[in-house]
Design an enzyme around this catalytic site. Structure first.
Site, PDB file in Angstrom:
ATOM      1  N   ALA A 290     -30.567 -64.213 -26.604  1.00 50.52           N
ATOM      2  CA  ALA A 290     -29.608 -65.306 -26.783  1.00 50.52           C
ATOM      3  C   ALA A 290     -29.960 -66.388 -27.800  1.00 50.52           C
ATOM      4  O   ALA A 290     -29.067 -66.991 -28.386  1.00 50.52           O
ATOM      5  CB  ALA A 290     -29.337 -65.951 -25.437  1.00 50.52           C
ATOM      6  N   PRO A 292     -30.999 -68.530 -31.102  1.00 50.09           N
ATOM      7  CA  PRO A 292     -30.820 -69.938 -30.734  1.00 50.09           C
ATOM      8  C   PRO A 292     -29.504 -70.256 -30.037  1.00 50.09           C
ATOM      9  O   PRO A 292     -29.299 -71.379 -29.599  1.00 50.09           O
ATOM     10  CB  PRO A 292     -30.895 -70.648 -32.082  1.00 50.09           C
ATOM     11  CG  PRO A 292     -30.411 -69.629 -33.066  1.00 50.09           C
ATOM     12  CD  PRO A 292     -30.854 -68.299 -32.551  1.00 50.09           C
ATOM     13  N   MET A 294     -26.133 -69.072 -31.127  1.00 48.59           N
ATOM     14  CA  MET A 294     -24.879 -69.063 -31.884  1.00 48.59           C
ATOM     15  C   MET A 294     -23.815 -68.237 -31.157  1.00 48.59           C
ATOM     16  O   MET A 294     -22.676 -68.666 -31.003  1.00 48.59           O
ATOM     17  CB  MET A 294     -25.095 -68.475 -33.287  1.00 48.59           C
ATOM     18  CG  MET A 294     -26.205 -69.099 -34.079  1.00 48.59           C
ATOM     19  SD  MET A 294     -26.039 -70.873 -34.299  1.00 48.59           S
ATOM     20  CE  MET A 294     -24.775 -70.951 -35.545  1.00 48.59           C
ATOM     21  N   ASP A 358     -28.022 -58.368 -29.155  1.00 51.49           N
ATOM     22  CA  ASP A 358     -28.209 -58.833 -30.538  1.00 51.49           C
ATOM     23  C   ASP A 358     -29.720 -58.995 -30.757  1.00 51.49           C
ATOM     24  O   ASP A 358     -30.233 -60.105 -30.874  1.00 51.49           O
ATOM     25  CB  ASP A 358     -27.471 -60.175 -30.689  1.00 51.49           C
ATOM     26  CG  ASP A 358     -27.501 -60.698 -32.115  1.00 51.49           C
ATOM     27  OD1 ASP A 358     -27.354 -59.886 -33.042  1.00 51.49           O
ATOM     28  OD2 ASP A 358     -27.666 -61.920 -32.301  1.00 51.49           O
ATOM     29  N   CYS A 414     -28.376 -58.249 -37.837  1.00 50.05           N
ATOM     30  CA  CYS A 414     -28.118 -58.806 -39.173  1.00 50.05           C
ATOM     31  C   CYS A 414     -28.951 -57.994 -40.159  1.00 50.05           C
ATOM     32  O   CYS A 414     -29.584 -58.529 -41.062  1.00 50.05           O
ATOM     33  CB  CYS A 414     -28.427 -60.293 -39.242  1.00 50.05           C
ATOM     34  SG  CYS A 414     -30.099 -60.730 -38.788  1.00 50.05           S
TER      35      CYS A 414
END
Ligand SMILES: C[S@@+](CC[C@H](N)C(=O)[O-])C[C@H]1O[C@@H](n2cnc3c(N)ncnc32)[C@H](O)[C@@H]1O
Length: 588
Positions: A290, A292, A294, A358, A414
């Protein structure tokens, strides 16, 4: 003609300066991996020639504290190879963002500073000037606030050279304009709808003199319009309704809306995961990686604080950043958990319906990281990618197999490396049988998208890629898994799978043909892939489950610990690039 040339030159320089001025803020969340930067040799030569030390001398009027601290940080990073982020954090300065930005910009402009110092001969002519402080002050003057306010001797000395410095800066821009060229992404502003509605924010911007452009008819038109965006125009995103797009570099860091948490500066690609997860108000969601925050904060806004989000973060420092961000953005439906998500006993949160995965990745899609000082960053080592891939497979599989009510799971990175994207998806898909299917993202985006996963893989073109060159965003990957409740979840069989990964780190796509294809692709990618720094390396082991969660010693976590131990030495060498600043233009 001549005056036209001069005015073009000046505008080029001013654009470059303006751009660079914003550079540090863009990259502040996952700042560049400058920790490995080598000391600038020319600069050290100058130091040696002058027999200079950096202890400086006592000045009657003191140099502002921030500059002194930055000077010490920059010096330590360059001379001792210390970690920039760690030094910044340790300082506990109230303006941590300013501190970081100035230090980073000073380090990034190392070779330009060498050139400027050489050309102006400032250190020869001013032998008492501390060379490290000079670098910081010049940076502030040329690329930072573009002014220096202090009566101290060093500041006054630098100001004496201002005209010369600006003259030589123009030379640098003219001789190598490419050094200043970067993907000119627009400024993405996500409206925090927990604070204000999108229409209210648009009206507020209109009152400030901004002008919203009409909606584009299709994606091509939209890209055309954001590529040519200039003040005072802005647009609303074609996909993410709460996302507004402003001309590249528009400063928002001092904007009231930003300071109170009404807007979040978040790259468009990083908004896709929460958007595509499709959770609605009242849903139960888990964000497995989780900090920072976003995407957690975006999810909370989508849920309108109705329902529940478990936001799990293993690294304590990043967890604290997450907490601050949740508070600043008024996310009341989030239960934050400082734990290794693999150790979380899913029976304690059996109602999870949506999961966001993520995980840590190479960050190869982050345009702001592609170049430091005009130099392509070192390639992410194959061993590093392999290790990341193992972890990504592990965590994604954990999400798919351990939450019986999960109906949709989004996996995102990313990264633009297939090893961290298609290969991970294929590997995990091959172990879940028909219990899950991939949702073709293209259909959700109604044909208004260009880049998808490669058809060379089992996932075919069902996943989304965002590419900076064509989509004006960071490079990004998103896969959507949807549960087929008619097929029971397979036994996790985690041990077996992990051993496979551990030994070979190969996909388990069954047919020989597919295996060969994958290997061929891997080889090609290894040859072609962009050079990038390692990002988001090993979070510290700070598992500390909250009341709602308990830790279980699953096979996964045992394997994971083994993997961690194996790589500990390598990881120790890796700089911690997980610098986080609340509400910055993130990423991930
Ligand atoms: C790519 S970042 C996530 C960015 C975040 N989703 C956002 O949008 O702001 C990955 C995060 O996962 C965390 N992480 C890595 N392994 C983890 C684990 N096993 N359990 C929980 N968090 C983990 C890392 O510390 C890091 O903060």
């Amino acid at each position: 003609m001549r005056s036209y040339f001069v005015s073009s030159l000046l505008s080029l320089v001013s654009v470059s300066i303006r751009f660079i001025h914003h550079f540090p803020s863009i990259s502040a969340v996952y700042g560049k991996d400058v920790d490995d930067a080598l000391p600038p040799r020319d600069f050290l030569t100058i130091l040696e020639c002058n027999n200079m030390t950096s202890n400086g001398f006592e000045h009657s009027v003191k140099v502002p504290r921030l500059y002194k601290i930055v000077k010490n940080i920059v010096q330590k990073v360059q001379e001792e190879g210390a970690s920039l982020k760690q030094l910044v954090y340790e300082n506990k300065h109230p303006n941590i963002r300013g501190l970081y930005a100035l230090a980073l910009t000073t380090l990034q402009n190392g070779s330009h500073l060498d050139h400027l110092i050489r050309s102006t001969r400032i250190l020869f002519e001013e032998p008492r000037l501390d060379p490290w402080l000079a670098r910081v002050l010049i940076t502030e003057l040329l690329w930072g606030k573009q002014r220096l306010q202090s009566e101290s001797k060093p500041v006054k000395t630098i100001l004496l050279y201002q005209t010369k410095l600006q003259k030589y800066l123009k030379e640098i821009v003219l001789s190598s304009p490419s050094v200043f060229k970067k993907v000119d992404k627009p400024r993405y502003v996500r409206v925090n709808t927990l604070y204000m509605s999108v229409s209210d924010v648009i009206s507020a911007f209109a009152e400030e003199g901004w002008n919203i452009l009409p909606k584009s008819a299709n994606y091509d038109q939209f890209i055309e319009s954001i590529s040519n965006l200039t003040e005072p125009n802005f647009v609303r995103d074609i996909h993410i309704p709460e996302l507004l797009i402003f001309p590249s570099g528009t400063p928002f860091h001092d904007h009231e809306a930003y300071n109170k948490g009404a807007i979040v500066l978040q790259d468009k690609a990083s908004c896709f995961p929460a958007f595509l997860l499709g959770a609605t108000p009242g849903s139960v969601v888990m964000d497995m990686c989780a900090a920072p925050g976003m995407k957690t904060t975006h999810l909370a806004a989508i849920l309108q604080n109705k329902g529940k989000i478990y936001a799990v973060e293993r690294d304590l420092r990043r967890y604290e950043t997450l907490r601050k961000m949740l508070e600043a953005t008024k996310c009341s439906c989030v239960e934050s958990i400082n734990a290794d998500v693999i150790t979380i006993d899913s029976s304690k949160c059996p109602d999870v319906e949506y999961i966001l995965v993520d995980p840590s990745c190479s960050g190869s899609g982050m345009t702001d990281r592609l170049e430091v000082d005009g130099v392509k960053q070192a390639k992410c080592a194959p061993a590093r990618i392999k290790s990341l891939q193992s972890f990504q497979v592990l965590i994604l599989r954990h999400a798919l197999l351990n939450f019986p009510k999960a109906k949709r799971i989004v996996y995102s990175t990313c990264s633009i490396y297939p090893e961290e994207n298609e290969q991970v998806v294929d590997e995990v898909l091959s172990t879940v049988g028909d219990a899950y299917r991939l949702v073709p993202v293209g259909t959700i985006l109604d044909g208004n998208w260009r880049n998808f996963s490669s058809k060379d893989y089992a996932c075919e073109d069902k996943c989304l890629y965002a590419r900076s060159e064509t989509d004006m965003t960071n490079g990004f990957f998103v896969a959507i898994f949807e549960r087929n409740f008619e097929v029971p979840l397979p036994e996790s069989g985690r041990k077996k799978k992990k051993i496979e990964l551990h030994e070979e780190n190969k996909g388990s796509v069954s047919s020989e043909k597919e295996k060969k294809k994958k290997q061929k692709k891997k080889r090609r990618n290894a040859e072609e892939s962009e050079s990038v720094p390692n990002v988001d390396p090993v979070p510290k082991d700070t598992s500390n489950a909250s009341d709602a969660m308990t830790v279980d010693n699953s096979t996964d976590s045992a394997m994971y610990r083994k993997e961690k131990k194996k790589n500990r030495k390598k990881r120790k060498r890796t700089a911690d690039t997980n610098f986080t600043t609340i509400n910055e233009d993130s990423t991930t």
